[in-house]
Structure formats: C-alpha cells, structure tokens
Design a protein around this motif. Sequence first.
Motif, PDB file in Angstrom:
ATOM      1  N   ILE A 229       0.835  -1.194   0.000  1.00 14.33           N
ATOM      2  CA  ILE A 229       0.000   0.000   0.000  1.00 14.33           C
ATOM      3  C   ILE A 229       0.874   1.249   0.000  1.00 14.33           C
ATOM      4  O   ILE A 229       1.810   1.367   0.807  1.00 14.33           O
ATOM      5  N   GLY A 230       0.560   2.168  -0.890  1.00 19.39           N
ATOM      6  CA  GLY A 230       1.184   3.479  -0.895  1.00 19.39           C
ATOM      7  C   GLY A 230       0.227   4.508  -0.329  1.00 19.39           C
ATOM      8  O   GLY A 230      -0.991   4.318  -0.312  1.00 19.39           O
ATOM      9  N   ILE A 231       0.786   5.615   0.143  1.00 18.33           N
ATOM     10  CA  ILE A 231      -0.015   6.700   0.714  1.00 18.33           C
ATOM     11  C   ILE A 231       0.358   7.987  -0.016  1.00 18.33           C
ATOM     12  O   ILE A 231       1.535   8.370  -0.035  1.00 18.33           O
ATOM     13  N   GLU A 232      -0.629   8.641  -0.612  1.00 17.08           N
ATOM     14  CA  GLU A 232      -0.384   9.846  -1.393  1.00 17.08           C
ATOM     15  C   GLU A 232      -1.022  11.044  -0.700  1.00 17.08           C
ATOM     16  O   GLU A 232      -2.154  10.978  -0.225  1.00 17.08           O
ATOM     17  N   VAL A 233      -0.277  12.140  -0.634  1.00 17.64           N
ATOM     18  CA  VAL A 233      -0.762  13.389  -0.046  1.00 17.64           C
ATOM     19  C   VAL A 233      -0.860  14.428  -1.149  1.00 17.64           C
ATOM     20  O   VAL A 233       0.037  14.563  -1.981  1.00 17.64           O
ATOM     21  N   ALA A 234      -1.966  15.178  -1.168  1.00 15.10           N
ATOM     22  CA  ALA A 234      -2.169  16.220  -2.173  1.00 15.10           C
ATOM     23  C   ALA A 234      -2.832  17.412  -1.492  1.00 15.10           C
ATOM     24  O   ALA A 234      -2.738  17.590  -0.286  1.00 15.10           O
ATOM     25  N   GLY A 235      -3.523  18.237  -2.271  1.00 15.79           N
ATOM     26  CA  GLY A 235      -4.070  19.471  -1.726  1.00 15.79           C
ATOM     27  C   GLY A 235      -2.972  20.516  -1.669  1.00 15.79           C
ATOM     28  O   GLY A 235      -2.244  20.736  -2.641  1.00 15.79           O
ATOM     29  N   TYR A 236      -2.824  21.158  -0.535  1.00 18.82           N
ATOM     30  CA  TYR A 236      -1.792  22.175  -0.362  1.00 18.82           C
ATOM     31  C   TYR A 236      -0.440  21.546  -0.009  1.00 18.82           C
ATOM     32  O   TYR A 236       0.541  22.255   0.183  1.00 18.82           O
ATOM     33  N   TYR A 237      -0.410  20.221   0.089  1.00 15.61           N
ATOM     34  CA  TYR A 237       0.799  19.477   0.439  1.00 15.61           C
ATOM     35  C   TYR A 237       1.070  18.429  -0.634  1.00 15.61           C
ATOM     36  O   TYR A 237       0.195  18.087  -1.427  1.00 15.61           O
ATOM     37  N   THR A 238       2.276  17.875  -0.611  1.00  4.87           N
ATOM     38  CA  THR A 238       2.604  16.836  -1.578  1.00  4.87           C
ATOM     39  C   THR A 238       3.493  15.781  -0.941  1.00  4.87           C
ATOM     40  O   THR A 238       4.397  16.088  -0.152  1.00  4.87           O
ATOM     41  N   ARG A 239       3.203  14.529  -1.266  1.00  2.65           N
ATOM     42  CA  ARG A 239       4.037  13.393  -0.864  1.00  2.65           C
ATOM     43  C   ARG A 239       3.524  12.162  -1.584  1.00  2.65           C
ATOM     44  O   ARG A 239       2.327  11.867  -1.555  1.00  2.65           O
ATOM     45  N   ASP A 240       4.403  11.432  -2.242  1.00  2.66           N
ATOM     46  CA  ASP A 240       4.054  10.163  -2.900  1.00  2.66           C
ATOM     47  C   ASP A 240       5.359   9.418  -3.136  1.00  2.66           C
ATOM     48  O   ASP A 240       5.917   9.445  -4.229  1.00  2.66           O
ATOM     49  N   GLU A 241       5.866   8.759  -2.086  1.00  2.00           N
ATOM     50  CA  GLU A 241       7.187   8.148  -2.126  1.00  2.00           C
ATOM     51  C   GLU A 241       7.103   6.667  -1.787  1.00  2.00           C
ATOM     52  O   GLU A 241       6.378   6.264  -0.875  1.00  2.00           O
TER      53      GLU A 241
END
Length: 539
Positions: A229-241
Amino acid sequence: AIVIANVSVTPNPVQYSDLITIEAVILGGAPLVTNGPQAAESVTFKFGITVLETVDLIVDGDNLIATLQDVAMIEGLIPNSDLAPGDKQISAVFNNADNNFSVDPNPATTTLTITPEDARIVYTGDMIKAAESTNATSVTFDLIANIYDITAGRFSSDPESDAYAGDIRNAKVRFINREGATNVNLLSGWYNVSDLIVEGDTRMGTIMVPGGLTISGLSNSNPSRQITIGIEVAGYYTRDEDQDDIVITAYLPNGDFITGGGYLVTTDSEGRKASDDDKKVSFGFNVKFNKTGKNLQGSMNIIFRRTEADGRVHNYQIKANAMQSLGVNMTNPESMTAEYVSKVSVKDLNSSNSNGDLDLGGNKMLYVKMVDNGEPGANDKISFVLVNGSDNPNVLSNIIWSSHWVGDMNEMMNLAGGNLVVHSGFSVGSASTASTSKKVAEVDIVAADTADNLLKAYPNPFAERVFFDMQFVNDGHAVLEIFDIRGAKLSTLFDKSVEAGMIYRLEYAPTDVVPGILIYRLVKDGEVTNGRLIYQKQR
C-alpha cells in the motif's frame, strides 16, 4: 510624462506556507523638480482580489519604490484567498496619480506560482491481521496514517525542512494499491486531514479511512494475501514516495496465540488518565484462537497507577471482555511481533463511586503492540493505548491512557520484568507449515527444487515429534542442535558436511524432556540461525 510601472515577487515560485516580498516600482516617477509632484503617492498591493496593504511610495533616485516584506502565504494572514498550488495574480494599484504623469500600467500585475508544502507520513494502522476464523475468506484492516508538515514532530530536523509551517488540515490523503498494473489502483478516495494529533498544533494530523479496507480471497489453498500500500498526499501538500509504502498481510489463523506477564515502569504516559512516571504498569494476558480456529478467546488484565486530586495513588484496572483481532508475524524467529485489539472495561479499584466519569466503565477499546525478542524476556517490548469506542488512537485528545507517548505517537517500551511469547503457525513469506505423520529416516536426501536457503520446522507446536527441512545455497558444514529454555543442550540432530541444493530432512522426538519452549540452533559455516519450538506433550 509617461512612466513605466512594474511589480515583482520574491521568491517565485514559493511554497504556500512560506514568506514573500512584493516590490512595486515606477521608473522615472520621482519629482521632475525639487519639491515638485511625484507620479503617485502610494501603492495598494493585492493578492487576487484580496487587499494586502497600502504602502507609501518613496523616492529612489529617478524612481519611486514601495516594498511589502515578509508576507506570510497562509490562510488567516491572507484571508479569503485561494492559496492552493497554482498561478496567482499579484497586483499593485498606484494611488493619487499626479496629472503631470501617466502611470502605465496601473495596476501593474505579475504572476506568483505557489507550490505545495512538503508532507511526511507515518502509517499507524493494521499491518498484519488474522481472519476471524479458519473458515473465513476476508479480513478488514483499519487504514490509519499520521500526516506531518515537514517542520513538525519527528521530521523537524529533516534537511529539506524550512522555518515556515503550513496548516496540515489543508492536506488530503488517499491510499493506493502499489501492485496495480498502472500503480494507481485506488484503495480509498481522497480524505481531508481534519483531526489534529495534538490539539492546537496544526502541523500534525491523522486520517482514518471509514470502513477500512477488506482483503478477500482467502482459502485453505490460499491461506494468506499481502498487498503493498502506498499513501499519497495532495491538496496544499505533496508526498508520494515508495519509502512510505507498507505491506499489509491477511491470513487464516493456525495455532496463533500470544501470552505474557510482567510489568513496565512507565514514563511519558499521556491521556486523561495518564499514569504517574516511574510507577509500575502490571499486566498478564493469554489470547489465542480456539481449537477450531473460529473464535478468539482468552483474557487480559492490566493495572496502572495514577495520583488523583485527592492526593492518593489510584489503581486502574483494564479487563478485556471481547477480543476483536489478533495479528502475528513470525518472519524473524528472533524478533516476533503481534498486534491485538480488544473491547475492554476500566475500573478504579480505589473508589466505589465512578458515576459521571466517562473514562471508566465499558465500551472502551485497547490497542496492544508487542515484540518478542527471545528469552528470557528482558528485551521484549510492549505498548498500550486506551480510547473510547471507535475513537482514533492517534489523536492525543482521544487518549484515555497511553503507556509511553513520545512526541506525536505511542511507542513500545522494554519490559522491566516478565516475558512475552508470540506464536503462529503462519509466517510471512514461508512455505506451508502443515504437519505430517510420516515416519522418515534420520537423514533423507531428496532432490532440491529451489536455490534459496531454507530451515523449516513443523508442526509447531508439536506433541510427539517435530520435523526439520534444511537446504543451503553453498556447500559447507552444518550443525543443528536442540536446547531447553535454560540453554541446556538436549540433542545434536545433525553435524555433517552439506551439499548445495540438497534438502536434508530430520526428525526429533523428545524423551524425558519437560514440555514447554525449546530452542533450535543451526550453525552453517559460522552463521547462526535460532528458532523456537513449543513442545506440548499429550497427556
């Protein structure tokens, strides 16, 4: 006179939570004669349609200049503005222009590019979980993650961190199946980070996917399933590692149990009933699947101590009354882990009057994580978190009692006394551990069908005899020995040269050995592998 105006922003681009400086200039706008009129008196800076501030223009040689320094790019400081990542208009409106000048353009505009703030992730949900019975076909996992602004908590020293934090509630999160053909098979929709881990700290939040994730397709021929499982952050933030990916494992229970007893000496307990530092938390438990593998059964009893307003130390007792889930991981026989959840009730043993105290009584949930690091137990670890009902155990304001809260989450502590035992017939990545009653010779050499190192003991627990399969990548010399829990050697099963790719099958049938935990040790050319057996002699 026609004079040229412009406006600029630095830095550009900028992360949404950082500071910007805006500068407006009218080239040649200074007075034409001493004490004469100037092109304009002031400038009003705008972010989109939102007015930021009006600043007087000052003479700088032949030009007029106005600067608005260190504007914070964050809601509340630029109210009613859209600070989502993207291109935004910054404008400068020049006020009270003199008739001797024509300011062009007025307003002057420029484009500011806002980029997302960096986020960091810690997954805190279920990682390994057994089905409710050996006949079940699915397991439901709680998907929970803590989301951090890079300036916050355990990530504040990250080399990519900066001095300007945003509001993590502007982030949204989704969970992804990394094993999909396009690597984006969704496991959840987008969820806003609405719950703060620590009340008032808008840099740290947590998200729990409603209803969790159900993994289906379990059967006797397919007793386990793993999903990355991966966890992706978006909106005013970013993370997808990829480094944030976690593997969750669903499996059918086969002799799973955890047991233990002892005590912690707590420090940094948190919650509305936080226990006193340097006082014991005593516990004892035994949780297992019944013989049919259909239900969890057992008990758990925990007592922690807290000084109340009356000046007395009160003893609070937690008792399990409805086992919810158990997950056991035997991948590393020297460090076996378990996760356990149960409904519990809480009682103040020093007071018969608990009316009105909503943190006592039933409808509480206890989350337990533990690591069995071998005998005699000094290196074993455990953690406890107690909350009401379905409350998220990551939110500090939800916590009734935690055994050891460090910064932004509960963490395990070493036992101060006692022992933990974790056991399963299932091991992540292992071959089937199905038992056999076939009598085999002491050494039976058969053709190899894999090239990987192998040491397998089965069945475990065992009642009369246990079998070992050994296979090696390289030629060499191997010794397999059996010890009791105190370290006394019971038997040398194997002490011979081995050939690469061959499977060596051994049998051990104890005689005059006290039932309990036995240790096996394989030494192959100086490399040591230890494992644990449970001898349950039939009466």
